[in-house]
Design an enzyme around this catalytic site. Sequence first.
Site, PDB file in Angstrom:
ATOM      1  N   ASP A  38       0.867  -1.190   0.000  1.00  0.00           N
ATOM      2  CA  ASP A  38       0.000   0.000   0.000  1.00  0.00           C
ATOM      3  C   ASP A  38       0.896   1.230   0.000  1.00  0.00           C
ATOM      4  O   ASP A  38       1.586   1.517   0.985  1.00  0.00           O
ATOM      5  CB  ASP A  38      -0.870  -0.049   1.276  1.00  0.00           C
ATOM      6  CG  ASP A  38      -1.848   1.109   1.384  1.00  0.00           C
ATOM      7  OD1 ASP A  38      -1.637   2.132   0.704  1.00  0.00           O
ATOM      8  OD2 ASP A  38      -2.801   0.983   2.180  1.00  0.00           O
ATOM      9  N   HIS A  39       0.876   1.945  -1.088  1.00  0.00           N
ATOM     10  CA  HIS A  39       1.799   3.071  -1.222  1.00  0.00           C
ATOM     11  C   HIS A  39       1.427   4.248  -0.323  1.00  0.00           C
ATOM     12  O   HIS A  39       2.173   5.209  -0.203  1.00  0.00           O
ATOM     13  CB  HIS A  39       1.863   3.526  -2.681  1.00  0.00           C
ATOM     14  CG  HIS A  39       3.207   4.064  -3.069  1.00  0.00           C
ATOM     15  ND1 HIS A  39       4.145   4.464  -2.153  1.00  0.00           N
ATOM     16  CD2 HIS A  39       3.776   4.261  -4.281  1.00  0.00           C
ATOM     17  CE1 HIS A  39       5.228   4.893  -2.766  1.00  0.00           C
ATOM     18  NE2 HIS A  39       5.036   4.783  -4.070  1.00  0.00           N
ATOM     19  N   ARG A  40       0.274   4.183   0.322  1.00  0.00           N
ATOM     20  CA  ARG A  40      -0.040   5.232   1.297  1.00  0.00           C
ATOM     21  C   ARG A  40       0.756   5.034   2.572  1.00  0.00           C
ATOM     22  O   ARG A  40       1.022   5.981   3.301  1.00  0.00           O
ATOM     23  CB  ARG A  40      -1.533   5.195   1.648  1.00  0.00           C
ATOM     24  CG  ARG A  40      -2.450   5.512   0.488  1.00  0.00           C
ATOM     25  CD  ARG A  40      -3.892   5.261   0.872  1.00  0.00           C
ATOM     26  NE  ARG A  40      -4.092   3.895   1.349  1.00  0.00           N
ATOM     27  CZ  ARG A  40      -5.249   3.411   1.786  1.00  0.00           C
ATOM     28  NH1 ARG A  40      -6.308   4.192   1.833  1.00  0.00           N
ATOM     29  NH2 ARG A  40      -5.345   2.164   2.174  1.00  0.00           N
TER      30      ARG A  40
END
Length: 557
Positions: free
Chosen positions: A529-531
Amino acid sequence: MVTEVIKVPDLGDSGEVEVIELLVSVGQTVAENDSLLVLESEKAAMEIPAPMSGVVKSIAVNLGDQVQMGSEILTLEVESLLSIELESESGKPIEKAKEHEAEKVEESTNIPVEAKDKSETTSASSGVQETLTVPDLGDEGEVEVIEVHVSPGDRVNIDDTLITLESDKAAMDVPSTMAGEVKSLKVKVGDKVSMGTPILDLLADEPVVIPQKPTEQKDAVISDSGFRSEPADTTAELVSRQPVKAEPKPESAAVTGVDVYAGPAVRKLARELGVNLGQVPGSGAKGRIVKEDIHDFVKGRLNIPAGFSSTGMSQSPVADIDFSKFGEIEQIPRSKLQKLTAVNMHRNWSTIPHVAQFNEADITDLEAFRDAQKIDAERMGVKLTVLPFLFKACVKSLKEYPQFNVALHSSGEYLVQKKYFHIGFAVATEAGLVVPVIRNVDQKSIWELAEEVVELTNKAKQRKLTKEDMQGSCFTISSLGAIGGTGFIPIINAPEVAILGVGKTEVKPKFKSAEFVPRKMLPLTLSYDHRAVNGVDGGMFSSYLVKLLGDIRLLLL
Ligand code: CAO
């Protein structure tokens, strides 16, 4: 019974206009004010209402015909002679209207702009606060504010839509007559307003004088805004029934459904059903939204399983096709688990920005070691696959890179750092996909993990997993290694922030010590999850994992 010829009424300054929709058919009973057809000029679409009730006997126009004031539309069989009285007057209002317009020209040219009441003035001066009011709405009495397009602090230009009003017959956008900054709103959605009702206070930019001549006023107003300001008369009534065809403004269309091509009845229906017209594709002429489009849209939404629409996605649903037209088919009901999985997968895929990091682990030595354990495994009755080694390597990687052992709080304000190491693994069962969880992987041996994999897999296949068996995972492994494939992108199992996809081991030539040697390579994909995790960390986690699997002695350190 009397047969009435219904003609195109005065369309203001529109010359020839096109018939873009026929809303009635021969034999149909229409009530007074029911829309008969839709005409379109370059500037607006107009629904032409029935001036009386009756039965349609014949229709004189076809789609695409060019018509103008006086062109015959259709004949109506009416019950009483009332219509004749109406017809005998039908020429007069137009005359009256013209007279009235003439009076208005005189009126407006005789009265200096400065001398006008402030609420009616169309002049503005720099830095001066002006109150913009509801213009003349023809013979409409009180109408409802159905949308407010501006808020205090907004900048508006001349002709920007301020509010949308709706009567029984028409939806009308009210444009700004001057540019400036909105200071305060004086109306809200649901308010009933009429001519002269203050809409908002505006700090006007600079002197602007809107021409007072009715003809020019008509152009300025009718062309874009869809509201009119002539005095009430027959002509005006028709013009006021114009639904608005505004220039496309994609953003506002998507958000409010205002700048869409739809008539008042359709807008009303959309509002009743809570449909954003900006999301509805129009199937009418030139993309006009018709009632059927709203019904289809709602049907489509209802057919989406619960949860699918919770993402705020604005795509229109895929149409359901009758495939039996093309060949033999069978409907196969989906299990509850399959439907739930679909909802979760869709949510996770559409709400989590996935990044996939591809890698290959050289597990030649690991496989040699695993092979060497076969006799012991048989003796213990345990099936030792590569999976328990992956569990161990993943946990060591999570310890090394704790930023993967987190959950992102929905507020986005903080991460929850987990200090335990529970790993889930995807199990394909006949009923669907489940993810049992092995707890405290860091505290278990390879043998214990192997046993637990088998135990939980059996429970899964027999549908005996408890809720607890499937809770608390920090990270998930999805292995399709037994099946094949060089790699795949697994979908993150939220609220986790990463998942490992495992492909099938393949023997590949690798260049080692100045020669190519056969090595067993295991394809791995880390989706994260790039967040929550940045790309550098993703690369490091993946490389570290590969290093551990390449030399499992490192797992002991
Ligand atoms: N490369 C080559 N062979 C592999 C392999 C790999 N990466 N992984 C497993 N194998 C082999 C095993 O060694 C075993 O071989 P033998 O039968 O010769 O001993 C065989 O494939 C079958 O293994 P397995 O599947 O029984 O055991 P496992 O521990 O590898 O996997 C489980 C267990 C539960 C993960 C697996 O059975 C399963 O259900 N996988 C599907 C997961 C899934 O659906 N993922 C997709 C989720 S997203 O849609």
